[in-house]
Design a protein around this motif. Structure first.
Motif, PDB file in Angstrom:
ATOM      1  N   TRP A   1       0.867  -1.182   0.000  1.00 16.68           N
ATOM      2  CA  TRP A   1       0.000   0.000   0.000  1.00 16.68           C
ATOM      3  C   TRP A   1       0.897   1.223   0.000  1.00 16.68           C
ATOM      4  O   TRP A   1       1.821   1.324   0.815  1.00 16.68           O
ATOM      5  CB  TRP A   1      -0.902  -0.001   1.240  1.00 16.68           C
ATOM      6  CG  TRP A   1      -1.766  -1.212   1.257  1.00 16.68           C
ATOM      7  CD1 TRP A   1      -2.971  -1.362   0.632  1.00 16.68           C
ATOM      8  CD2 TRP A   1      -1.481  -2.463   1.882  1.00 16.68           C
ATOM      9  NE1 TRP A   1      -3.445  -2.636   0.815  1.00 16.68           N
ATOM     10  CE2 TRP A   1      -2.559  -3.329   1.578  1.00 16.68           C
ATOM     11  CE3 TRP A   1      -0.421  -2.960   2.637  1.00 16.68           C
ATOM     12  CZ2 TRP A   1      -2.596  -4.658   2.028  1.00 16.68           C
ATOM     13  CZ3 TRP A   1      -0.463  -4.267   3.088  1.00 16.68           C
ATOM     14  CH2 TRP A   1      -1.544  -5.097   2.786  1.00 16.68           C
TER      15      TRP A   1
ATOM     16  N   ALA B   1     -14.189   1.500  10.114  1.00 19.33           N
ATOM     17  CA  ALA B   1     -13.206   0.781   9.282  1.00 19.33           C
ATOM     18  C   ALA B   1     -13.883  -0.260   8.393  1.00 19.33           C
ATOM     19  O   ALA B   1     -13.442  -0.508   7.268  1.00 19.33           O
ATOM     20  CB  ALA B   1     -12.163   0.115  10.170  1.00 19.33           C
TER      21      ALA B   1
ATOM     22  N   ALA C   1      -2.558  -0.386   6.335  1.00 21.22           N
ATOM     23  CA  ALA C   1      -2.823   0.873   5.622  1.00 21.22           C
ATOM     24  C   ALA C   1      -3.973   1.639   6.305  1.00 21.22           C
ATOM     25  O   ALA C   1      -3.953   1.820   7.522  1.00 21.22           O
ATOM     26  CB  ALA C   1      -3.079   0.600   4.155  1.00 21.22           C
ATOM     27  N   ARG C   2      -4.949   2.093   5.546  1.00 22.02           N
ATOM     28  CA  ARG C   2      -5.987   2.945   6.105  1.00 22.02           C
ATOM     29  C   ARG C   2      -6.805   2.205   7.192  1.00 22.02           C
ATOM     30  O   ARG C   2      -7.264   2.817   8.160  1.00 22.02           O
ATOM     31  CB  ARG C   2      -6.932   3.418   4.990  1.00 22.02           C
ATOM     32  CG  ARG C   2      -7.767   4.625   5.387  1.00 22.02           C
ATOM     33  CD  ARG C   2      -8.840   4.903   4.369  1.00 22.02           C
ATOM     34  NE  ARG C   2      -8.336   5.315   3.062  1.00 22.02           N
ATOM     35  CZ  ARG C   2      -8.013   6.575   2.749  1.00 22.02           C
ATOM     36  NH1 ARG C   2      -8.146   7.536   3.636  1.00 22.02           N
ATOM     37  NH2 ARG C   2      -7.579   6.866   1.543  1.00 22.02           N
TER      38      ARG C   2
ATOM     39  N   ASP D   1      -1.589  11.057   2.225  1.00 25.32           N
ATOM     40  CA  ASP D   1      -2.794  10.332   1.834  1.00 25.32           C
ATOM     41  C   ASP D   1      -2.431   9.030   1.113  1.00 25.32           C
ATOM     42  O   ASP D   1      -1.423   8.953   0.405  1.00 25.32           O
ATOM     43  CB  ASP D   1      -3.683  11.192   0.931  1.00 25.32           C
ATOM     44  CG  ASP D   1      -5.146  10.754   1.033  1.00 25.32           C
ATOM     45  OD1 ASP D   1      -5.455   9.850   1.837  1.00 25.32           O
ATOM     46  OD2 ASP D   1      -5.973  11.306   0.292  1.00 25.32           O
ATOM     47  N   TRP D   2      -3.278   8.034   1.319  1.00 27.62           N
ATOM     48  CA  TRP D   2      -3.073   6.749   0.663  1.00 27.62           C
ATOM     49  C   TRP D   2      -3.396   6.864  -0.820  1.00 27.62           C
ATOM     50  O   TRP D   2      -4.359   7.523  -1.210  1.00 27.62           O
ATOM     51  CB  TRP D   2      -3.958   5.680   1.303  1.00 27.62           C
ATOM     52  CG  TRP D   2      -3.553   5.416   2.724  1.00 27.62           C
ATOM     53  CD1 TRP D   2      -4.131   5.939   3.846  1.00 27.62           C
ATOM     54  CD2 TRP D   2      -2.459   4.622   3.153  1.00 27.62           C
ATOM     55  NE1 TRP D   2      -3.451   5.503   4.959  1.00 27.62           N
ATOM     56  CE2 TRP D   2      -2.425   4.689   4.569  1.00 27.62           C
ATOM     57  CE3 TRP D   2      -1.492   3.845   2.496  1.00 27.62           C
ATOM     58  CZ2 TRP D   2      -1.467   4.015   5.321  1.00 27.62           C
ATOM     59  CZ3 TRP D   2      -0.548   3.169   3.262  1.00 27.62           C
ATOM     60  CH2 TRP D   2      -0.535   3.264   4.666  1.00 27.62           C
TER      61      TRP D   2
ATOM     62  N   ARG E   1      -5.631  -0.018   9.291  1.00 26.38           N
ATOM     63  CA  ARG E   1      -4.784   0.057  10.492  1.00 26.38           C
ATOM     64  C   ARG E   1      -4.912   1.425  11.157  1.00 26.38           C
ATOM     65  O   ARG E   1      -5.063   1.528  12.382  1.00 26.38           O
ATOM     66  CB  ARG E   1      -3.324  -0.207  10.088  1.00 26.38           C
ATOM     67  CG  ARG E   1      -2.310   0.010  11.201  1.00 26.38           C
ATOM     68  CD  ARG E   1      -0.880  -0.291  10.756  1.00 26.38           C
ATOM     69  NE  ARG E   1      -0.464   0.424   9.551  1.00 26.38           N
ATOM     70  CZ  ARG E   1      -0.226   1.734   9.503  1.00 26.38           C
ATOM     71  NH1 ARG E   1      -0.363   2.495  10.573  1.00 26.38           N
ATOM     72  NH2 ARG E   1       0.141   2.293   8.365  1.00 26.38           N
ATOM     73  N   GLU E   2      -4.890   2.473  10.326  1.00 28.83           N
ATOM     74  CA  GLU E   2      -4.979   3.820  10.898  1.00 28.83           C
ATOM     75  C   GLU E   2      -6.348   4.069  11.539  1.00 28.83           C
ATOM     76  O   GLU E   2      -6.433   4.698  12.589  1.00 28.83           O
ATOM     77  CB  GLU E   2      -4.729   4.868   9.795  1.00 28.83           C
ATOM     78  CG  GLU E   2      -3.273   4.882   9.339  1.00 28.83           C
ATOM     79  CD  GLU E   2      -3.002   5.901   8.231  1.00 28.83           C
ATOM     80  OE1 GLU E   2      -1.816   6.238   8.035  1.00 28.83           O
ATOM     81  OE2 GLU E   2      -3.960   6.344   7.569  1.00 28.83           O
ATOM     82  N   ARG E   3      -7.408   3.584  10.908  1.00 33.25           N
ATOM     83  CA  ARG E   3      -8.758   3.813  11.450  1.00 33.25           C
ATOM     84  C   ARG E   3      -8.945   3.087  12.776  1.00 33.25           C
ATOM     85  O   ARG E   3      -9.524   3.628  13.710  1.00 33.25           O
ATOM     86  CB  ARG E   3      -9.811   3.306  10.446  1.00 33.25           C
ATOM     87  CG  ARG E   3      -9.955   4.250   9.263  1.00 33.25           C
ATOM     88  CD  ARG E   3     -11.411   4.340   8.826  1.00 33.25           C
ATOM     89  NE  ARG E   3     -11.567   5.456   7.900  1.00 33.25           N
ATOM     90  CZ  ARG E   3     -12.016   5.348   6.654  1.00 33.25           C
ATOM     91  NH1 ARG E   3     -12.376   4.166   6.165  1.00 33.25           N
ATOM     92  NH2 ARG E   3     -12.139   6.423   5.899  1.00 33.25           N
TER      93      ARG E   3
ATOM     94  N   TYR F   1      -4.310  -5.532  10.633  1.00 37.32           N
ATOM     95  CA  TYR F   1      -4.871  -4.433   9.854  1.00 37.32           C
ATOM     96  C   TYR F   1      -3.729  -3.706   9.149  1.00 37.32           C
ATOM     97  O   TYR F   1      -2.678  -3.479   9.736  1.00 37.32           O
ATOM     98  CB  TYR F   1      -5.598  -3.455  10.781  1.00 37.32           C
ATOM     99  CG  TYR F   1      -6.568  -4.131  11.725  1.00 37.32           C
ATOM    100  CD1 TYR F   1      -7.744  -4.703  11.240  1.00 37.32           C
ATOM    101  CD2 TYR F   1      -6.303  -4.212  13.098  1.00 37.32           C
ATOM    102  CE1 TYR F   1      -8.627  -5.349  12.104  1.00 37.32           C
ATOM    103  CE2 TYR F   1      -7.177  -4.842  13.962  1.00 37.32           C
ATOM    104  CZ  TYR F   1      -8.337  -5.417  13.467  1.00 37.32           C
ATOM    105  OH  TYR F   1      -9.206  -6.048  14.315  1.00 37.32           O
TER     106      TYR F   1
ATOM    107  N   PRO G   1      -7.112  -2.329   2.542  1.00 42.51           N
ATOM    108  CA  PRO G   1      -7.717  -1.763   1.337  1.00 42.51           C
ATOM    109  C   PRO G   1      -7.172  -2.474   0.096  1.00 42.51           C
ATOM    110  O   PRO G   1      -6.192  -3.223   0.189  1.00 42.51           O
ATOM    111  CB  PRO G   1      -7.243  -0.300   1.341  1.00 42.51           C
ATOM    112  CG  PRO G   1      -6.553  -0.086   2.644  1.00 42.51           C
ATOM    113  CD  PRO G   1      -6.130  -1.425   3.141  1.00 42.51           C
TER     114      PRO G   1
ATOM    115  N   LYS H   1       1.545   5.328   0.276  1.00 40.18           N
ATOM    116  CA  LYS H   1       1.049   6.571   0.866  1.00 40.18           C
ATOM    117  C   LYS H   1       1.933   7.701   0.374  1.00 40.18           C
ATOM    118  O   LYS H   1       3.166   7.576   0.374  1.00 40.18           O
ATOM    119  CB  LYS H   1       1.155   6.467   2.384  1.00 40.18           C
ATOM    120  CG  LYS H   1       0.500   7.589   3.142  1.00 40.18           C
ATOM    121  CD  LYS H   1       0.718   7.377   4.637  1.00 40.18           C
ATOM    122  CE  LYS H   1      -0.484   7.865   5.416  1.00 40.18           C
ATOM    123  NZ  LYS H   1      -0.370   7.515   6.843  1.00 40.18           N
TER     124      LYS H   1
END
Lengths: 81, 148, 148, 81
Positions: free
Chosen positions: C122, D44, D7-8, C132-133, D10-12, D5, D76, C124
């Motif tokens: 992924w 999430a 990327a996003r 942002d991703w 994991r962050e959420r 988790y 994601p 970023k």
């Protein structure tokens, strides 16, 4: 005009280039004149489907007109790459 | 665009480094390298590549120009050798750079198809049993239909 | 087959030389290099690539194994970085070697499509305006249909 | 089992992995349990079409059974290459 031969065509005709005085209107007409010269030309031009032609260093086909052309080259299908 | 038609070997790594040094904003670089291959039957000693000096570079420029017109490319490099080569030697290389990978791949693939059948080179193989011209393949001519 | 998932930069020229040194009878080598690109809007400072350590290498091996099964290939190399990268740095590379160019091109193209959407990375982007991703593109998912 | 988790996601959720005791039969059942926990999990897992899942490090889908699974990861769509 200058007529050039490459690869197997060059080997069959026995020279890489020659000066040809001609009034041939098209490449096909020039081929007919060359075929009539000697056996090695007849052999080299026996099967036109196995030949390619460039006029003034641009690939073209045997119907192409020769008016104003300075250089015609005959060769087998290319094997680059 | 850079086109080189030369008898001397080329340094693939140095050529790619030079090509990449001139790029900005390109996310994808594709290279193709053609190598003299010894065939299954074996015994290839030398490959001799003949070309049409007055025409070769301009024929390749035309092909490369068409690639630049068809795809979103940053740059194109083509190096093609002629003369005597031995098995394992690099015959030629192509490099394409583009913002996106699909353009870089398509352009390199296109360049190779056209260089194969439309650039004035002829290959002759010299083996223990003699010398013979490499025949053009119907499949190579047919490959051009992919681009029309 | 050689798969490397690493944080450190790699030396493209040295990797290609090593890849080619292991080949015999291959007429075609295709490479793809992915480079961190600064976008049209500009301002990209750093790209951070996260991955799934336990899964990444085996996911790539599976993709490479499928390429080896589908095409007549001599070898496949994939190197993919993770961590912090700056614009202009190489993210990853793929190399394929084959007796014939069509197989080398198709396999490299296939590998890139699958690495893009099926290898657990992924991206970023960190710009002056924040982080942002990178969103996956529908076009990248659709590209996989070419191979089924 | 271990739930990971990336990327996003994991962050959420605010952590990269956790140990979860569950009898969930499928990935979807596990997602329902997680969603019920806290707002950040609900956020999430709000849109499963924007998520991917791997069970024991193999990509799979949300119908996949969890019997015997040791590790489930949510993330994601991937952006490699």
């Amino acid at each position: 005009m200058d007529v050039l031969y490459f690869a197997r065509v060059r080997e069959r005709i026995g020279l890489p280039r020659e000066r040809v005085e001609t009034d041939a209107a098209t490449v096909t007409d020039l081929v007919e004149e060359l075929r009539a010269r000697e056996e090695c030309y007849a052999a080299a031009f026996a099967d036109l489907s196995a030949l390619r032609v460039a006029v003034d260093q641009e690939l073209t086909d045997f119907d192409a007109p020769l008016a104003g052309a300075r250089e015609v080259a005959f060769f087998p299908p290319m094997t680059g790459g | 665009m850079r086109i080189e038609v030369q008898e001397a070997p080329f340094d693939f790594a140095a050529e790619v480094a030079r090509f990449e040094a001139g790029l900005a904003g390109m996310g994808a670089v594709v290279t193709f390298t053609g190598i003299v291959r010894d065939h299954a039957q074996g015994g290839l000693q030398v490959m001799e590549i003949e070309h049409y000096p007055g025409m070769t570079a301009q024929a390749i420029e035309k092909i490369a120009g068409e690639a630049l017109a068809r795809w979103d490319l940053g740059d194109v490099l083509v190096i093609h050798r002629y003369g005597l080569l031995t098995p394992g030697e690099r015959i030629m290389m192509v490099a394409t750079a583009a913002p996106h990978r699909a353009d870089a791949f398509a352009a390199a693939d296109f360049l190779m198809d056209y260089l194969k059948s439309r650039a004035p080179f002829w290959k002759k193989e010299i083996t223990e049993r003699g010398a013979d011209w490499v025949a053009a393949k119907d499949a190579d001519e047919a490959a051009l239909d992919r681009w029309t």
